[in-house]
Scaffold this motif. Sequence first.
Motif, PDB file in Angstrom:
ATOM      1  N   ASP A 195       0.802  -1.223   0.000  1.00  0.00           N
ATOM      2  CA  ASP A 195       0.000   0.000   0.000  1.00  0.00           C
ATOM      3  C   ASP A 195       0.836   1.274   0.000  1.00  0.00           C
ATOM      4  OD1 ASP A 195      -2.318  -1.395  -0.062  1.00  0.00           O
ATOM      5  OD2 ASP A 195      -2.878  -1.085   2.028  1.00  0.00           O
ATOM      6  N   GLY A 196       2.161   1.141   0.159  1.00  0.00           N
ATOM      7  CA  GLY A 196       3.013   2.322   0.277  1.00  0.00           C
ATOM      8  C   GLY A 196       2.906   3.276  -0.887  1.00  0.00           C
ATOM      9  N   ASN A 197       2.868   2.744  -2.120  1.00  0.00           N
ATOM     10  CA  ASN A 197       2.787   3.614  -3.297  1.00  0.00           C
ATOM     11  C   ASN A 197       1.485   4.395  -3.361  1.00  0.00           C
ATOM     12  OD1 ASN A 197       5.238   3.405  -4.573  1.00  0.00           O
ATOM     13  ND2 ASN A 197       4.671   1.650  -5.814  1.00  0.00           N
ATOM     14  N   ASN A 198       0.376   3.716  -3.048  1.00  0.00           N
ATOM     15  CA  ASN A 198      -0.933   4.363  -3.162  1.00  0.00           C
ATOM     16  C   ASN A 198      -1.187   5.338  -2.022  1.00  0.00           C
ATOM     17  OD1 ASN A 198      -1.598   2.961  -5.492  1.00  0.00           O
ATOM     18  ND2 ASN A 198      -2.547   1.267  -4.395  1.00  0.00           N
ATOM     19  N   VAL A 199      -0.848   4.933  -0.805  1.00  0.00           N
ATOM     20  CA  VAL A 199      -1.158   5.747   0.378  1.00  0.00           C
ATOM     21  C   VAL A 199      -0.102   6.817   0.607  1.00  0.00           C
ATOM     22  CG1 VAL A 199      -1.606   5.675   2.864  1.00  0.00           C
ATOM     23  CG2 VAL A 199      -2.393   3.811   1.409  1.00  0.00           C
ATOM     24  N   GLY A 200       1.168   6.484   0.308  1.00  0.00           N
ATOM     25  CA  GLY A 200       2.274   7.403   0.565  1.00  0.00           C
ATOM     26  C   GLY A 200       3.184   6.834   1.636  1.00  0.00           C
ATOM     27  N   TRP A 201       4.487   6.739   1.329  1.00  0.00           N
ATOM     28  CA  TRP A 201       5.417   6.075   2.240  1.00  0.00           C
ATOM     29  C   TRP A 201       5.596   6.820   3.559  1.00  0.00           C
ATOM     30  CZ3 TRP A 201       6.545   1.245   1.259  1.00  0.00           C
ATOM     31  CH2 TRP A 201       6.486   0.785  -0.056  1.00  0.00           C
ATOM     32  N   ALA A 202       5.381   8.119   3.555  1.00  0.00           N
ATOM     33  CA  ALA A 202       5.590   8.905   4.774  1.00  0.00           C
ATOM     34  C   ALA A 202       4.314   9.106   5.579  1.00  0.00           C
ATOM     35  CB  ALA A 202       6.187  10.275   4.413  1.00  0.00           C
ATOM     36  N   LEU A 210       4.885  -0.415   9.590  1.00  0.00           N
ATOM     37  CA  LEU A 210       6.298  -0.823   9.602  1.00  0.00           C
ATOM     38  C   LEU A 210       6.829  -0.934  11.029  1.00  0.00           C
ATOM     39  CD1 LEU A 210       7.596   1.385   6.633  1.00  0.00           C
ATOM     40  CD2 LEU A 210       7.294  -1.093   6.641  1.00  0.00           C
ATOM     41  N   VAL A 211       6.454   0.022  11.874  1.00  0.00           N
ATOM     42  CA  VAL A 211       6.874  -0.031  13.287  1.00  0.00           C
ATOM     43  C   VAL A 211       6.287  -1.266  13.964  1.00  0.00           C
ATOM     44  CG1 VAL A 211       6.667   1.104  15.531  1.00  0.00           C
ATOM     45  CG2 VAL A 211       7.220   2.454  13.496  1.00  0.00           C
ATOM     46  N   GLY A 212       5.010  -1.517  13.706  1.00  0.00           N
ATOM     47  CA  GLY A 212       4.360  -2.693  14.286  1.00  0.00           C
ATOM     48  C   GLY A 212       5.020  -3.983  13.836  1.00  0.00           C
ATOM     49  N   ALA A 213       5.390  -4.060  12.556  1.00  0.00           N
ATOM     50  CA  ALA A 213       6.066  -5.253  12.044  1.00  0.00           C
ATOM     51  C   ALA A 213       7.405  -5.451  12.739  1.00  0.00           C
ATOM     52  CB  ALA A 213       6.266  -5.130  10.531  1.00  0.00           C
TER      53      ALA A 213
END
Length: 496
Positions: A195-202, A210-213
């Motif tokens: 989903d990073g590309n669609n939602v935005g990596w930042a 990512l923190v949860g992972a």
Amino acid sequence: MLDSNIVAVALPTIARSLNATFTDIEWVVSAYILTFAALLLAAGSYADRHGRKRAMLIGLGIFIIASALCGFATSAHVLNWARALQGIGGSLLLTSALAVINHAFVGVDRAKAYAFWGTCLGIAITSGPIVGGVITDWLGWRWAFLINLPVGFILFIAAAKIIDESRDPDAKSLDIAGILTFSCALFLLIWALIDGNNVGWATTVIIWRLVGAALLFIAFAVVEVRQKRPMVDFSLFRNRTFLGATFAMLGYAAGAQVLVFFLPLFLQIAYGLAPSSAGFAMLPFALPMFLTPLLGARLAGRYSGRTLLTLGLVVSVFGDVLLSTLAASEASYAFLVIGMLVAGAGAGLLNGETAKVMQGAVPAQRAGMGSGLTATVRFVGLLLGVVSLGALLSKEVSRHFIASSLSLGLDPNLAASFAKRVAAGDFGSLMIQLPTSLHEPVQAAATKSFVSGFAAASALAAITAATAGILTYVLVRRADTAPAVGGHESAVAAME
């Protein structure tokens, strides 16, 4: 393996039928591999404790039901949830199948049985794209899943009547805490990458995933370290050869095997091939994956595992670079065949050697755990390869198509919306929304955009394989992987 390859060829057709975005069709692949990879270790433990035959029958039952749900799916979301269920069944099938072979055969017969099993996988890799293309063209993409029903039913009856039950009397109870922390960590990581590309990596949601992972992976490590008989023995990673072989396995999966999922899309979009034609066009990549292991078996009697792993990764790098260069230059299919042959040869050299070196670095008494860990590393690498290369491909397609379509006078919002359809290989739905005068230039822009995305993804695959090759050569010890005396004859005999 056959099922995953059939699906790869059918992806553009699925996208058009279900009005799916590139993210949606990524999940068609990733949802299956995610649950499959996350549950391999747990499935192996379940089979040892509760019975390998029982695990196989449960796995077949789940796989059959999930295949029916896939075949009758009315939306991309339903299809992807059903694919996740397929992955659960697949994890039980793979681990129980290997355990059944290990229990039923000994000595030379066991080596022959594993070689035959490996040959069957090679046949599936080779024939999957062809079978998938023919089914998609003649019967429709839904039969790529529904064909599993009669086949699965026959296998269920055969397994119930033929296979003897076996268990590990020393098997411990399921590691629930380990299963939950590892599975949830992997899910959050893949969810963020897709989903990073669609939602935005930042964006906050991606950062928290990512923190949860990361936190869950740490929790998994803590859980396993505290156990007397852990699902994953982390002390193995202090062994340089095992660590190097792990990098080789990741490089193989994310830098070579991953092309199985992207090449069919590229062949259909760049050359306008029908699914069945794209399946046959995949043969220059698939055949070396089937044939090269025989050469690898002969070389294993003369060269160390470090040499063969490094060679396989170097060949994969050259293959990926060729594919990237040929795609970027819009070369004809005749030239692309050269790149596919080289890339397939590299993948074929690595297929068996990565597992052999990893397994050889595991103590004999933990062979079951080592087998599960080897398979998990392979499929996690494949999963990360699919989402990482897919993210780059999608980003490059969108960037190139939006720039091209704006120059043609398309509205910016419409261009951004169309870009998502282009990345999924669905051009047909775009044309009906445009005036006739724009059909040809927009079609050309869409094709060039996807070609540019595939070239970028292939370049990233080359970088991944090159990095893994360097780490493999540095870490794997030649002495640990030296060819055994008489290895040439025994390896060839096992393959034959």
